[in-house]
Design a protein around this motif. Structure first.
Motif, mmCIF file in Angstrom:
data_model
loop_
_atom_site.group_PDB
_atom_site.id
_atom_site.type_symbol
_atom_site.label_atom_id
_atom_site.label_comp_id
_atom_site.label_asym_id
_atom_site.label_seq_id
_atom_site.Cartn_x
_atom_site.Cartn_y
_atom_site.Cartn_z
ATOM 1 N N SER A 257 4.020 17.118 -6.810
ATOM 2 C CA SER A 257 3.633 18.050 -5.308
ATOM 3 C C SER A 257 2.351 17.434 -4.496
ATOM 4 O O SER A 257 2.522 17.361 -3.633
ATOM 5 N N ALA A 258 1.520 17.093 -5.211
ATOM 6 C CA ALA A 258 0.103 16.466 -4.616
ATOM 7 C C ALA A 258 0.600 15.182 -3.906
ATOM 8 O O ALA A 258 0.146 14.999 -2.726
ATOM 9 N N SER A 259 1.502 14.151 -4.666
ATOM 10 C CA SER A 259 1.693 13.196 -4.056
ATOM 11 C C SER A 259 2.625 13.490 -2.779
ATOM 12 O O SER A 259 2.477 12.872 -1.493
ATOM 13 N N VAL A 260 3.546 14.404 -2.680
ATOM 14 C CA VAL A 260 4.448 14.763 -1.703
ATOM 15 C C VAL A 260 3.631 15.357 -0.544
ATOM 16 O O VAL A 260 3.643 15.076 0.482
ATOM 17 N N LEU A 261 2.833 16.332 -0.933
ATOM 18 C CA LEU A 261 2.105 17.052 0.177
ATOM 19 C C LEU A 261 0.934 16.167 0.857
ATOM 20 O O LEU A 261 0.477 16.328 2.166
ATOM 21 N N SER B 234 11.624 8.833 2.027
ATOM 22 C CA SER B 234 12.392 9.827 2.855
ATOM 23 C C SER B 234 11.308 10.711 3.747
ATOM 24 O O SER B 234 11.628 11.039 4.877
ATOM 25 N N ILE B 235 10.232 11.295 2.984
ATOM 26 C CA ILE B 235 9.392 12.165 3.573
ATOM 27 C C ILE B 235 8.679 11.478 4.716
ATOM 28 O O ILE B 235 8.558 12.007 5.728
ATOM 29 N N ALA B 236 8.175 10.180 4.599
ATOM 30 C CA ALA B 236 7.651 9.552 5.903
ATOM 31 C C ALA B 236 8.603 9.400 7.191
ATOM 32 O O ALA B 236 8.231 9.461 8.216
ATOM 33 N N ILE B 237 9.792 9.099 6.728
ATOM 34 C CA ILE B 237 10.855 8.919 7.775
ATOM 35 C C ILE B 237 11.114 10.359 8.584
ATOM 36 O O ILE B 237 11.125 10.470 9.915
ATOM 37 N N ILE B 238 11.254 11.541 7.776
ATOM 38 C CA ILE B 238 11.363 12.770 8.546
ATOM 39 C C ILE B 238 10.187 12.912 9.400
ATOM 40 O O ILE B 238 10.259 13.303 10.672
ATOM 41 N N ILE B 239 8.925 12.829 8.844
ATOM 42 C CA ILE B 239 7.771 13.410 9.510
ATOM 43 C C ILE B 239 7.265 12.345 10.767
ATOM 44 O O ILE B 239 6.810 12.724 11.808
ATOM 45 N N PRO C 38 6.486 22.725 -4.360
ATOM 46 C CA PRO C 38 6.176 22.808 -5.844
ATOM 47 C C PRO C 38 6.732 23.948 -6.782
ATOM 48 O O PRO C 38 7.226 23.722 -8.007
ATOM 49 N N LEU C 39 7.450 25.037 -6.121
ATOM 50 C CA LEU C 39 8.034 26.020 -6.661
ATOM 51 C C LEU C 39 9.256 25.464 -7.140
ATOM 52 O O LEU C 39 9.773 25.868 -8.426
ATOM 53 N N ILE D 30 0.836 -1.135 0.122
ATOM 54 C CA ILE D 30 -0.024 0.057 -0.150
ATOM 55 C C ILE D 30 0.873 1.230 0.089
ATOM 56 O O ILE D 30 1.952 1.278 0.780
ATOM 57 N N PRO D 31 0.644 2.127 -0.898
ATOM 58 C CA PRO D 31 1.384 3.399 -0.881
ATOM 59 C C PRO D 31 1.547 4.050 0.778
ATOM 60 O O PRO D 31 0.681 3.979 1.437
ATOM 61 N N VAL D 32 2.763 4.608 0.934
ATOM 62 C CA VAL D 32 3.121 5.157 2.395
ATOM 63 C C VAL D 32 2.149 6.078 2.496
ATOM 64 O O VAL D 32 1.544 6.010 3.932
ATOM 65 N N ALA D 33 1.705 6.965 1.851
ATOM 66 C CA ALA D 33 0.788 7.943 2.378
ATOM 67 C C ALA D 33 -0.521 7.242 2.935
ATOM 68 O O ALA D 33 -1.087 7.749 3.950
ATOM 69 N N PHE D 34 -1.134 6.334 2.030
ATOM 70 C CA PHE D 34 -2.260 5.754 2.318
ATOM 71 C C PHE D 34 -2.311 4.760 3.697
ATOM 72 O O PHE D 34 -3.230 5.057 4.435
ATOM 73 N N ALA D 35 -1.071 4.192 3.884
ATOM 74 C CA ALA D 35 -0.839 3.318 4.858
ATOM 75 C C ALA D 35 -0.909 4.164 6.216
ATOM 76 O O ALA D 35 -1.500 3.935 7.383
ATOM 77 N N ILE D 36 -0.067 5.442 6.370
ATOM 78 C CA ILE D 36 -0.109 6.265 7.300
ATOM 79 C C ILE D 36 -1.470 6.981 7.555
ATOM 80 O O ILE D 36 -1.993 6.866 8.946
#
Length: 424
Positions: A273-277, A330-335, A58-59, A16-22
């Motif tokens: 950007s949407a996936s990261v955010l 990486s982003i999941a680890i940070i947060i 995104p910028l 499952i994608p990390v964002a959805f798992a969290i």
């Protein structure tokens, strides 16, 4: 908490994608144990990304994508070729320096791998470079975009840790250079061992042409550094200026960007950007639960009860990041990890800028560490190499990066000297 953490890890293991798992684990916990309404959960997730600073993501992605689409990457590579092309294994050296220069524009490791790899890999194949070697070097060199400013990872670290993004950007300069030099040194060793050729000596006309072509593209990193140093721009405003600069170069100076191309660039950046955010949004919900249950404080007490030695805790923290980097994004680890360990590091007196650079370098290593290694996977696709085939070379390159990480751990000045000198 066992349900919260366990369900998240099980979902990730299921693919499952990390964002959805969290998000699913957080929503399940809050609805079952805290009886929080779904509307309140959604509101909490929106608050997690309601940040002016996060607009920098995104910028900077837009600036890097415009640079890549505007035929600017070859100009950067010609400059790199002039600088290091004549060293044994010249194309390998060009690859590393090009990734460092492009990383100072794109802020993304995967963007580095894709942009530089698409140009240099066919050239290296033509000169009989081992594609396993090429994939390993490309993945590690591309991940320098995680450390060299304007790193998107640094933006997320700054928001999560509550520290100056400008200082983090400046702190990444020297470690990024050391990582690049280390990769080049090991490439030279393999080039001598396996007989990879040097590049041709450039003519005076080629040198002049390469320098002229590189002046405008390298203006983007100059804008970033000068903007922070002078206090003219915030991180977000710098991203906007860099994106505008890239648009002007691509569309009006080099005339390589049509209206249709610009639409495709915006569409691509919006999706990324949407996936990261969304990951940040889901992780902010997770972090809210951790704060609600006072997990960071309890973890800090537990760790300090085992050992309050500065070096013991610091080494344990870095080893944990290295392990997590092999299978987490990486982003999941940070947060998830940073809010838990920040109280511990604060009590031990760890400089937050030093801590941020250590985390960024760990994540650069993790981006190339099997079994996940997203940068390495991308490099293998570009080089048309089997993922397992890169293992022969990837571990020596990761060892060099680990040595630089050890240097950063032992000598905090490696990461703090430039921001302290520039932003007095």
């Amino acid at each position: 908490m066992t349900l919260l953490l366990g369900s998240m890890l099980v979902l990730i293991a299921m693919g499952i994608p990390v964002a959805f798992a969290i998000a699913v684990s957080g929503v399940t916990y809050l609805t079952l144990f805290e009886s929080v309404p779904i509307a309140a959960i959604a509101q909490r997730m929106v608050v997690g990304v309601d940040s002016f600073t996060l607009l920098a993501i995104p910028l900077f992605l837009l600036a890097g994508t415009l640079m890549a689409r505007g035929d600017i990457t070859p100009k950067i590579m010609r400059l790199a070729s002039i600088l290091v092309g004549r060293i044994p294994g010249g194309l390998a050296m060009v690859l590393v320096v090009s990734c460092m220069l492009f990383g100072a524009i794109s802020g993304s490791g995967i963007a580095d791998v894709a942009a530089i790899g698409s140009i240099v890999v066919p050239m290296m194949r033509q000169q009989k470079y081992d594609m396993s070697f090429t994939a390993s070097l490309l993945g590690c060199a591309g991940s320098l975009g995680t450390v060299i400013p304007p790193s998107i990872v640094m933006v997320i670290l700054g928001v999560t840790m509550g520290v100056s993004i400008g200082k983090l950007f400046l702190a990444g300069i020297l470690p990024g250079l050391l990582l690049g030099i280390g990769l080049m040194a090991l490439s030279w060793f393999f080039a001598k061992k396996e007989g990879y050729p040097c590049g041709a000596k450039p003519t005076r006309q080629e040198i002049v042409r390469a320098l002229k072509e590189a002046i405008l593209p390298m203006g983007a990193p100059l804008i970033i550094v000068v903007g922070f140093r002078s206090g003219i721009f915030t991180a977000t405003e710098t991203g906007a200026v860099a994106a505008l600069y890239a648009l002007v170069l691509s569309a009006f100076v080099y005339r390589r960007l049509s209206l249709r191309d610009f639409w495709e660039v915006c569409h691509s950046v919006a999706l990324t950007s949407a996936s990261v955010l969304f990951i940040i949004s889901a992780a902010s919900l997770f972090g809210w639960i951790l704060a609600l249950e006072e997990i960071p404080q309890k973890v800090a007490q537990a760790i300090l009860a085992l050992s309050d030695d500065y070096w013991t805790v610091l080494i344990f923290f870095n080893l944990l990041l290295l392990v997590l980097g092999t299978f987490m994004e990486s982003i999941a680890i940070i947060i998830i990890i940073v809010p838990v360990f920040m109280p511990v590091m604060t009590q031990l007196g760890v400089d937050p800028i030093h801590l941020g650079v250590m985390i960024a370098v760990n994540l650069a290593i993790g981006a190339n560490s099997p079994p996940l290694g997203v940068d390495l996977m991308t490099a293998c696709k570009i080089t048309e190499t089997r993922y397992s085939g890169s293992f022969r070379y990837i571990y020596p390159f990761l060892s060099v990066m680990a040595l630089v990480l050890l240097l950063i751990i032992l000598f905090p000045e490696v990461s703090t000297w430039i921001p302290n000198a520039v932003l007095r």
